[in-house]
Enzyme design. Structure first.
Site, short mmCIF file in Angstrom:
data_model
loop_
_atom_site.label_atom_id
_atom_site.label_comp_id
_atom_site.label_asym_id
_atom_site.label_seq_id
_atom_site.Cartn_x
_atom_site.Cartn_y
_atom_site.Cartn_z
N ASP A 13 0.68 -1.24 -0.03
CA ASP A 13 0.17 0.08 0.01
C ASP A 13 0.70 1.22 -0.47
O ASP A 13 0.41 2.38 0.71
CB ASP A 13 -1.00 0.00 1.23
CG ASP A 13 -1.92 -1.27 1.08
OD1 ASP A 13 -2.41 -1.61 0.21
OD2 ASP A 13 -2.09 -1.73 2.24
N LYS A 16 1.93 2.04 -5.21
CA LYS A 16 2.28 1.41 -6.33
C LYS A 16 1.27 1.66 -7.68
O LYS A 16 1.89 1.99 -8.69
CB LYS A 16 2.52 -0.18 -6.31
CG LYS A 16 3.64 -0.64 -5.20
CD LYS A 16 3.50 -2.30 -4.78
CE LYS A 16 2.24 -2.50 -4.10
NZ LYS A 16 2.11 -2.28 -2.85
N GLY A 40 -4.54 -4.23 -3.80
CA GLY A 40 -5.56 -3.34 -3.93
C GLY A 40 -4.94 -2.30 -4.25
O GLY A 40 -4.37 -1.42 -3.72
N HIS A 41 -4.86 -1.70 -5.69
CA HIS A 41 -4.06 -0.62 -6.20
C HIS A 41 -5.11 0.41 -6.59
O HIS A 41 -6.09 0.38 -7.46
CB HIS A 41 -3.30 -1.10 -7.45
CG HIS A 41 -2.14 -2.04 -6.89
ND1 HIS A 41 -1.22 -2.36 -7.96
CD2 HIS A 41 -1.88 -2.69 -5.82
CE1 HIS A 41 -0.40 -3.29 -7.14
NE2 HIS A 41 -1.07 -3.27 -5.76
N GLN A 223 1.88 -6.44 -3.16
CA GLN A 223 2.40 -6.53 -1.97
C GLN A 223 4.00 -5.85 -2.04
O GLN A 223 4.01 -4.94 -2.70
CB GLN A 223 2.59 -7.84 -1.49
CG GLN A 223 1.39 -8.53 -1.28
CD GLN A 223 0.64 -9.11 -2.81
OE1 GLN A 223 1.14 -9.67 -3.52
NE2 GLN A 223 -0.81 -8.83 -2.89
P1 GDP Z 1 -0.73 0.24 -3.77
O1 GDP Z 1 -1.27 -1.04 -3.03
O2 GDP Z 1 0.69 0.32 -3.39
O3 GDP Z 1 -1.20 0.62 -5.01
O4 GDP Z 1 -1.25 1.26 -2.62
P2 GDP Z 1 -2.88 1.61 -2.35
O5 GDP Z 1 -3.54 2.02 -3.44
O6 GDP Z 1 -3.42 0.23 -1.62
O7 GDP Z 1 -2.80 2.41 -1.37
C1 GDP Z 1 -2.34 3.89 -1.47
C2 GDP Z 1 -3.49 4.95 -1.11
O8 GDP Z 1 -2.79 6.15 -1.01
C3 GDP Z 1 -4.60 4.96 -2.15
O9 GDP Z 1 -5.79 5.27 -1.70
C4 GDP Z 1 -4.03 6.22 -3.09
O10 GDP Z 1 -5.07 6.88 -3.54
C5 GDP Z 1 -3.33 7.15 -1.82
N1 GDP Z 1 -2.19 7.92 -2.51
C6 GDP Z 1 -1.27 7.61 -3.32
N2 GDP Z 1 -0.24 8.45 -3.45
C7 GDP Z 1 -0.76 9.32 -2.72
C8 GDP Z 1 -0.14 10.53 -2.10
O11 GDP Z 1 1.14 10.95 -2.35
N3 GDP Z 1 -0.76 11.40 -1.32
C9 GDP Z 1 -1.94 11.00 -0.60
N4 GDP Z 1 -2.62 11.74 0.28
N5 GDP Z 1 -2.49 9.88 -1.01
C10 GDP Z 1 -1.88 8.98 -1.94
P1 IMO Z 2 -1.01 -4.28 -2.06
O1 IMO Z 2 -0.47 -4.64 -3.53
C1 IMO Z 2 -0.97 -4.67 2.21
C2 IMO Z 2 -0.94 -8.85 3.45
C3 IMO Z 2 -2.36 -9.46 4.40
C4 IMO Z 2 -1.62 -10.54 5.52
C5 IMO Z 2 -0.55 -10.84 4.62
C6 IMO Z 2 -0.86 -12.28 3.77
O2 IMO Z 2 -2.09 -3.60 -2.23
O3 IMO Z 2 0.26 -3.40 -1.64
P2 IMO Z 2 -2.21 -12.89 1.95
O4 IMO Z 2 -3.80 -12.67 1.59
O5 IMO Z 2 -1.49 -12.48 0.81
O6 IMO Z 2 -2.22 -14.47 2.16
O7 IMO Z 2 -2.01 -12.11 3.26
O8 IMO Z 2 -0.21 -10.16 3.68
N1 IMO Z 2 -1.25 -8.13 2.44
C7 IMO Z 2 -1.12 -6.84 2.13
N2 IMO Z 2 -0.83 -5.83 2.92
N3 IMO Z 2 -1.04 -4.50 0.85
C8 IMO Z 2 -1.21 -5.79 -0.22
O9 IMO Z 2 -1.34 -5.64 -1.35
C9 IMO Z 2 -1.15 -7.04 0.56
N4 IMO Z 2 -1.59 -8.04 0.15
C10 IMO Z 2 -1.54 -8.84 1.24
O10 IMO Z 2 -2.80 -8.05 5.18
O11 IMO Z 2 -1.00 -9.57 6.32
MG MG Z 3 -2.82 -1.61 -1.84
#
Ligand code: GDP
Ligand code: IMO
Ligand code: MG
Length: 430
Positions: A13, A16, A40-41, A223
């Site tokens: 998270d 990416k 979850g991206h 991840q």
């Molecule tokens: P990922 O799994 O690495 O793709 O990241 P996620 O999308 O799960 O979580 C990142 C969250 O931060 C999302 O809700 C994005 O919309 C938000 N986000 C990404 N870059 C920024 C930033 O520079 N500032 C803020 N405030 N939010 C951001």
């Molecule tokens: P993105 O791509 C954050 C965590 C789960 C748990 C562990 C194992 O959005 O960064 P799993 O279901 O993979 O067997 O769970 O990994 N986990 C994540 N945490 N971002 C993710 O993906 C994750 N995918 C799995 O919360 O601790």
């Molecule tokens: Mg994510």
């Protein structure tokens, strides 16, 4: 032209999705190489929010071919729902290419993920319950079903029957659950085949064609480094290898096909699920709550509150090494704007006062270490509208520089908000 990898340096998270979307504008192919719909991206463009689980984050540009590589585990129902979601938002999903060698997540994988977590009780991992671990386990056990099996009903059924021989024993005799009905499952999955078939391709060949033609290929991790099965905080990890080196196995390229590795570093740290977290600010700690509230740190799909804490540079340095990061992109710097001072962890210390400048390999040590902090000055005003580095307050620039010097890797992008255009590009020499 060699490829570029986008990899998470923390516990996921990091942003990416946002950053892959930002870079993908110039790419021909955008390839996911591991993980599944545990990811979850989030991408936000002009206020419109896209939440992707399986489809690579380059999908928003019509000229980019999104590729789901052989290393990904695919729940076909989730994939088709995601394609429908994209179509409803005006994005043509027919460009997506799906590896015939990718393994399928089956309903019994999800059931086993749920029951094994329940059986672990207080030792549970906090998985996303998407069946990821059981699906990768079957792949390693060589009893997995693959995307290509969907197009040969006889083989599909043979493999399913073999798999269910063991799975139904496990479900009924060990976990006291109902057995899976092979007829119903086969009918459900094979009914999906006609919609999936046009997407299926030899993705290894596609990637090499693009590389040979001098096109730019982006590889997007799900991840992150410390959720990596080998390099993460085992057993509190996922069941695949998100590290950059795993692109080779998960997409079918060699190390020399990659020359740019971008490590995504959130300006602080978050983690979902169980496991050690040295810089954690527990729920109820004012600073931790500010990070969660301002950073909206709730799971993209699971909606779980993410645990939050200060930036851990010991981890970042290790991630920079393991992934051979050639550059770093900092995300969510805007979230730190409210703090008078900001802490960063520069080392760990155990109970006996022994200092660690690297992530200790031993889990008992890692679980008990305390962070050694350096306190840096914060900045008073918001930075969401910064367009270039000079627009950032001096303290914010110093924060970025501190990370860069500690990690020994140049920082080339700073993200100051979730929107695509809230991205500051930093010229290398600045
Ligand atoms: P990922 O799994 O690495 O793709 O990241 P996620 O999308 O799960 O979580 C990142 C969250 O931060 C999302 O809700 C994005 O919309 C938000 N986000 C990404 N870059 C920024 C930033 O520079 N500032 C803020 N405030 N939010 C951001
Ligand atoms: P993105 O791509 C954050 C965590 C789960 C748990 C562990 C194992 O959005 O960064 P799993 O279901 O993979 O067997 O769970 O990994 N986990 C994540 N945490 N971002 C993710 O993906 C994750 N995918 C799995 O919360 O601790
Ligand atoms: Mg994510």
């Amino acid at each position: 032209m060699p490829g570029t990898v986008i990899v998470g340096t923390q516990w996921g998270d990091e942003g990416k999705g946002k950053f892959t979307d930002y870079l993908a504008k110039e790419a021909s192919l955008c390839v996911r190489y591991q993980g599944g719909h545990n990811a979850g991206h989030t991408i936000i463009v002009d206020g419109e929010v896209f939440k992707l689980q399986l489809v690579p984050s380059g999908v928003l540009y019509p000229w980019v071919v999104p590729v789901i590589g052989n290393g990904v585990v695919v729940d076909p129902v989730v994939l088709l729902d995601e394609l429908d979601m994209l179509e409803s938002k005006g994005i043509d999903p027919r460009r997506i290419r799906l590896s015939g060698n990718a393994h399928l997540i089956m309903p019994y994988h999800q059931e086993l993920d749920r029951v094994t977590e329940r059986y672990l009780g207080k030792n549970k991992l906090g998985t996303t319950k998407r069946g990821i671990g059981p699906a990768y386990a079957d792949k390693a056990m060589r009893v997995g079903l693959r995307v290509q099996d969907l197009f040969d009903p006889k083989i599909f059924r043979q493999k399913l029957d073999l798999a269910l021989r063991e799975k139904n024993g496990l479900l009924t005799k060990v976990y006291n659950r109902l057995p899976v009905d092979a007829d119903a499952l086969a009918a459900d999955y094979l009914a999906l085949a006609p919609r999936l078939e046009p997407l299926v391709d030899d993705t290894v060949h596609l990637v090499h064609q693009a590389l040979d033609a001098g096109q730019w290929v982006l590889f997007e991790a799900a991840q992150a480094t410390f959720l990596d099965l080998d390099h993460g905080t085992y057993p509190f990890v996922t069941s695949s290898n998100p590290v950059a080196g795993s692109v080779c196995a998960g997409a079918g390229v060699g190390p020399r096909d990659l020359d740019r590795i971008v490590g995504i570093v959130k300006a602080y740290t978050t983690r979902v699920g169980s496991g050690p977290f040295p810089t954690e600010l527990l729920e109820g700690t004012p600073e931790g709550d500010v990070l969660v509230d301002r950073g909206r740190e709730y799971g993209t799909n699971t909606k779980r509150r993410r645990r939050a804490g200060w930036l851990d540079l010991v981890m970042i340095k290790q991630a920079a090494r393991i992934n051979t990061c050639t550059e770093i992109a900092i995300t969510k710097l805007d979230v730190l704007s409210q703090f008078e001072t900001i802490k960063v962890c520069i080392a760990y210390e155990d109970e006996s006062g022994t200092r660690y400048d690297h992530v200790p390999y031993h889990q008992s040590v890692m679980h008990k270490v305390r962070p050694v902090y350096e306190t840096l000055p914060g900045w008073a005003h918001d930075i969401e509208r910064a367009e270039q580095l000079e627009d950032l307050p001096a303290e914010a620039r110093d924060y970025v520089r501190f990370i860069e010097e500690f990690a020994g890797v140049p920082i080339t992008f700073v993200s100051v908000g979730p929107e695509r255009d809230q991205t500051v590009v930093r010229p290398r020499a600045a």
